[in-house]
Design an enzyme around this catalytic site. Structure first.
Site, PDB file in Angstrom:
ATOM      1  N   ASP A   1       0.792  -1.232   0.000  1.00 12.86           N
ATOM      2  CA  ASP A   1       0.000   0.000   0.000  1.00 12.86           C
ATOM      3  C   ASP A   1       0.828   1.288   0.000  1.00 12.86           C
ATOM      4  O   ASP A   1       0.640   2.147  -0.849  1.00 12.86           O
ATOM      5  CB  ASP A   1      -0.966  -0.003   1.192  1.00 12.86           C
TER       6      ASP A   1
ATOM      7  N   CYS B   1     -15.717  -6.287 -16.929  1.00 10.99           N
ATOM      8  CA  CYS B   1     -16.799  -5.388 -16.504  1.00 10.99           C
ATOM      9  C   CYS B   1     -17.856  -5.243 -17.605  1.00 10.99           C
ATOM     10  O   CYS B   1     -19.035  -4.996 -17.320  1.00 10.99           O
ATOM     11  CB  CYS B   1     -16.249  -4.010 -16.146  1.00 10.99           C
TER      12      CYS B   1
ATOM     13  N   CYS C   1     -15.457   4.147   2.304  1.00 15.17           N
ATOM     14  CA  CYS C   1     -16.727   4.011   1.589  1.00 15.17           C
ATOM     15  C   CYS C   1     -16.675   2.733   0.758  1.00 15.17           C
ATOM     16  O   CYS C   1     -15.669   2.451   0.110  1.00 15.17           O
ATOM     17  CB  CYS C   1     -16.963   5.217   0.683  1.00 15.17           C
TER      18      CYS C   1
END
Length: 379
Positions: A134, A188, A240
Site C-alpha cells: 500500500d 466489466c 466508503c
C-alpha cells in the site's frame, strides 16, 4: 536450482500460510500507468497520499537494481458481518468500511510477505528482495493486474473471480527470474453501476477516480469537510464501500475465511456518542489495531459528528454544544456548530447564538453562521 519447480513450491507455500492468490510479472516499466499518473496530477485528481515521484512508481529497477521479477499477493477480506448491531434513535452508530475490519491489513500482509522472504532466502540465500504493501512506491493494483491476480475494474479496484474486489494487495520485487503469470481480460463489460451510484461522482469514467471527491479519501482528511460532501457521507466514519457493494461481480462473495479480518461488530459499527468522548489514549487502545485508525481520532470524531447530523439525533445536542463551546480543535468546534443547526433543536439555537458572541476563529464562526441559517430555513 530449477526455477520452474521452485516457483511452484513457492505458490504452494504461499497457500499454506494463508495467501489467497499469488502471481508473477516482469520488472518492465509500467508505461501505461505513467501516462495515467501524469494525467491524474494534471487534473488534480490525486489524493496526495501516493508516492510523489512518478518515475519510482513505474520503474521497479529504480527500487531494486538487481530485480528480475515481481511477486504479487492477494488476501481476501470479508464483505459480510455477523450479528451487526442496529443503529436506532438514541443509540446511533457509524460504520467503518470493510477495508478496516479486523487487524490492520498492512500488518497482516507484511507478515505474509516476510514469511515468503524467509522461505525464498532459505532456498536462495543470495536473492535480493524488497516487499511493500500500500504505502510503497509501486502501484499495488498495476502490479496485481499484470501478475494475473485479477482485472482492473471500472471502480478502480482489482476484481478477482474468486473473491470479487474484496482483496488486499502487496508485492515483492525479486532478483529471481520467475515466469510471468497470464493476465486476465477485463470483465466489466457494459456495466456501469459503480459509476452511476458513486455518491459524489468521484468515478469520472471507468478506471478514473478523482480522489479529491471520493468519500473514502474525504473521511481521512483532517480539515473541515466541504459543504457539498457532508450530506453525502451519511454515517460513514471511515472509508466508503458503495462502488464495491453494488458490483455484480461481488455478489455472493462473503470471504469469511480469514480470521485476521473478522470484524468485531461493536468496533466496526460503533456507537457515535461514545466516540466523541474518547481520549487519544482510549482511541489508540480501542482502535489502534485497525487500519482505519491510522490518521488518529480527529477525523473519526469529525465524521461521527457529521453522522449524528445525518441522523438528526436530538440526544446528541448536549454533547455537540459542549464540543462547540469547549473543544480546543477548530475543526471539531465548527463541525459541531454546523451539526447543531442541522439537528435544529431549541437548545441548539440558543447555544449557537451564544457561541457566535465568543468564538474567535473565523473558520468556526462561519460554521456557526451556517448552523444558525438552518433555523431560519426550517422555521
Amino acid at each position: 536450482m530449477n526455477i520452474i519447480q521452485f516457483q511452484q513450491n513457492l505458490i504452494d507455500y504461499a497457500a499454506s500460510i494463508g495467501i489467497d492468490k499469488i502471481g508473477f510479472t516482469s520488472v518492465s516499466p509500467f508505461h501505461e500507468l505513467k501516462n495515467r499518473l501524469i494525467r491524474q496530477q494534471e487534473l488534480g485528481y490525486a489524493s496526495g497520499f501516493e508516492e510523489s515521484n512518478i518515475e519510482k512508481r513505474v520503474h521497479p529497477k529504480m527500487l531494486l537494481e538487481e530485480s528480475s521479477s515481481i511477486i504479487s499477493i492477494a488476501i481476501a477480506y470479508p464483505s459480510k458481518m455477523k450479528d451487526a448491531p442496529q443503529s436506532v434513535k438514541g443509540a446511533r452508530r457509524g460504520i467503518f468500511a470493510r477495508a478496516s475490519w479486523g487487524i490492520d491489513y498492512h500488518t497482516v500482509l507484511r507478515e505474509k510477505l516476510a514469511l515468503l522472504e524467509l522461505y525464498i532466502l532459505t532456498h536462495i540465500p543470495d536473492a535480493k528482495l524488497r516487499s511493500m504493501v500500500d504505502t510503497g512506491e509501486l502501484s499495488d493494483r498495476a502490479v496485481a493486474e499484470r501478475a494475473g491476480i485479477g482485472w482492473s475494474a471500472k471502480n478502480c479496484s482489482i476484481i478477482t473471480p474468486e473473491f470479487g474486489s474484496y482483496v488486499y494487495l502487496g508485492e515483492m520485487i525479486t532478483s529471481i527470474p520467475f515466469a510471468p503469470s497470464e493476465q486476465m481480460e477485463e470483465q466489466c463489460g457494459d456495466c456501469r453501476l459503480c459509476l452511476d451510484v458513486c455518491p459524489t461522482g468521484a468515478l469520472i469514467q471507468g478506471g478514473q477516480l478523482n480522489a479529491q471527491r471520493c468519500i473514502a479519501f474525504i473521511t481521512q482528511t483532517k480539515t473541515m469537510v466541504p459543504d457539498e460532501f457532508r450530506t453525502k457521507i451519511g454515517n460513514r466514519i471511515y472509508g466508503c464501500d458503495t462502488c464495491q457493494t453494488v458490483c455484480p461481480k461481488n455478489k455472493g462473495k462473503a470471504n469469511l475465511h480469514q480470521e485476521s479480518f473478522k470484524p468485531d461488530p461493536e468496533l466496526v459499527k460503533p456507537l457515535l456518542l461514545p466516540l466523541l468522548k474518547m481520549t487519544n489514549r482510549t482511541f489508540k487502545e480501542t482502535y489502534g489495531h485497525m487500519s482505519g485508525a491510522w490518521r488518529g481520532k480527529n477525523p473519526i470524531q469529525r465524521n461521527a459528528i457529521i453522522a449524528l447530523a445525518h441522523f438528526k439525533e436530538q440526544e446528541a445536542v448536549p454533547t455537540l454544544i459542549d464540543l462547540m463551546q469547549n473543544d480546543a480543535r477548530p475543526v471539531i468546534r465548527g463541525t459541531a456548530a454546523w451539526a447543531i443547526g442541522k439537528i435544529n433543536s431549541k437548545d441548539g439555537l440558543l447555544a449557537l447564538k451564544e457561541a457566535e458572541q465568543h468564538e474567535q476563529v473565523e473558520e468556526v464562526l462561519e460554521e456557526i453562521r451556517k448552523g444558525l441559517e438552518y433555523y431560519t430555513i426550517e422555521n
